[in-house]
Design a protein around this motif. Structure first.
Motif, short mmCIF file in Angstrom:
data_model
loop_
_atom_site.label_atom_id
_atom_site.label_comp_id
_atom_site.label_asym_id
_atom_site.label_seq_id
_atom_site.Cartn_x
_atom_site.Cartn_y
_atom_site.Cartn_z
N GLU A 30 0.83 -1.20 0.00
CA GLU A 30 0.00 0.00 0.00
C GLU A 30 0.87 1.26 0.00
O GLU A 30 0.62 2.20 -0.76
N THR A 31 1.90 1.26 0.81
CA THR A 31 2.80 2.41 0.88
C THR A 31 3.55 2.61 -0.43
O THR A 31 3.68 3.74 -0.92
N LEU A 32 4.04 1.53 -1.02
CA LEU A 32 4.78 1.64 -2.28
C LEU A 32 3.86 2.09 -3.42
O LEU A 32 4.29 2.84 -4.30
N SER A 33 2.61 1.66 -3.40
CA SER A 33 1.65 2.11 -4.40
C SER A 33 1.41 3.62 -4.28
O SER A 33 1.36 4.34 -5.28
N HIS A 34 1.26 4.09 -3.05
CA HIS A 34 1.08 5.52 -2.80
C HIS A 34 2.32 6.30 -3.27
O HIS A 34 2.19 7.35 -3.91
N ARG A 38 2.74 9.22 -6.32
CA ARG A 38 3.36 10.53 -6.13
C ARG A 38 4.57 10.74 -7.04
O ARG A 38 4.88 11.86 -7.42
N LEU A 39 5.26 9.65 -7.38
CA LEU A 39 6.47 9.77 -8.20
C LEU A 39 6.21 9.76 -9.71
O LEU A 39 7.06 10.19 -10.49
N ALA A 40 5.07 9.27 -10.12
CA ALA A 40 4.80 9.11 -11.55
C ALA A 40 4.86 10.43 -12.31
O ALA A 40 5.42 10.49 -13.41
N ILE A 41 4.32 11.48 -11.74
CA ILE A 41 4.31 12.77 -12.44
C ILE A 41 5.72 13.35 -12.60
O ILE A 41 6.13 13.65 -13.72
N PRO A 42 6.51 13.48 -11.51
CA PRO A 42 7.86 14.03 -11.72
C PRO A 42 8.76 13.12 -12.56
O PRO A 42 9.67 13.60 -13.23
N MET A 43 8.47 11.80 -12.55
CA MET A 43 9.27 10.88 -13.36
C MET A 43 8.79 10.83 -14.81
O MET A 43 9.42 10.20 -15.66
N ARG A 44 7.62 11.48 -15.07
CA ARG A 44 7.01 11.50 -16.41
C ARG A 44 6.78 10.08 -16.94
O ARG A 44 7.22 9.71 -18.03
N CYS A 45 6.09 9.29 -16.12
CA CYS A 45 5.77 7.93 -16.50
C CYS A 45 4.43 7.55 -15.89
O CYS A 45 3.84 8.32 -15.14
N THR A 46 3.97 6.36 -16.21
CA THR A 46 2.72 5.89 -15.63
C THR A 46 2.97 5.37 -14.22
O THR A 46 4.13 5.12 -13.84
N LYS A 47 1.89 5.20 -13.47
CA LYS A 47 2.03 4.66 -12.12
C LYS A 47 2.62 3.26 -12.16
O LYS A 47 3.47 2.91 -11.33
N SER A 48 2.20 2.45 -13.12
CA SER A 48 2.73 1.08 -13.20
C SER A 48 4.23 1.07 -13.51
O SER A 48 4.97 0.23 -13.00
N GLN A 49 4.69 2.01 -14.34
CA GLN A 49 6.13 2.11 -14.61
C GLN A 49 6.88 2.56 -13.36
O GLN A 49 7.97 2.07 -13.07
N ALA A 52 7.06 -0.34 -10.93
CA ALA A 52 8.03 -1.33 -11.42
C ALA A 52 9.45 -0.86 -11.12
O ALA A 52 10.31 -1.65 -10.71
N ALA A 53 9.71 0.44 -11.29
CA ALA A 53 11.04 0.98 -10.98
C ALA A 53 11.34 0.89 -9.49
O ALA A 53 12.46 0.54 -9.10
N ILE A 54 10.34 1.17 -8.65
CA ILE A 54 10.53 1.09 -7.20
C ILE A 54 10.83 -0.34 -6.78
O ILE A 54 11.80 -0.60 -6.06
N TYR A 55 10.01 -1.30 -7.23
CA TYR A 55 10.23 -2.70 -6.86
C TYR A 55 11.56 -3.21 -7.40
O TYR A 55 12.26 -3.96 -6.72
N GLY A 56 11.93 -2.80 -8.61
CA GLY A 56 13.21 -3.22 -9.17
C GLY A 56 14.37 -2.72 -8.34
O GLY A 56 15.30 -3.46 -8.05
N ARG A 57 14.30 -1.45 -7.96
CA ARG A 57 15.38 -0.87 -7.15
C ARG A 57 15.47 -1.52 -5.77
O ARG A 57 16.54 -1.85 -5.28
#
Length: 100
Positions: A30-34, A38-49, A52-57
């Protein structure tokens, strides 16, 4: 879980529990989804992208930390022990080695 200083700063500390086989706890998901929202807009990507970047890191960080922990406990001859064990396992394999 949150101490007074965290509350004063408006922070919320969430334990990121991971099970043995890599399943994240419900509160962590739940926290990572939130965070991804919040990061999707500054990263200029979709929430799913973003997620995926968060879980990968996080996965890479966990793997590296586990490797460091194992190596720190292995002693100076860890590579020799690993190679000998590996060769013995190959030799006892009926499809590869002469001992099968």
């Amino acid at each position: 879980m949150n101490d007074p200083k965290c509350s004063e700063l408006g922070w919320k500390c969430t334990p990121l529990a991971v099970e043995t086989y890599g399943c994240w706890g419900a509160e962590a998901r739940e926290t990572l989804s939130h965070l991804a929202t919040r990061l999707a807009i500054p990263m200029r990507c979709t929430k799913s992208q973003a997620i995926a970047a968060i879980y990968g890191r996080l996965s890479l960080t966990l793997v590296r930390s586990c490797a460091r922990a194992l190596l720190s406990r292995a002693g100076p001859h860890w590579l020799t022990v690993f190679l000998v064990s590996f060769v013995i396992s190959l030799m006892s394999n009926p499809f590869i080695g002469p001992l099968g």
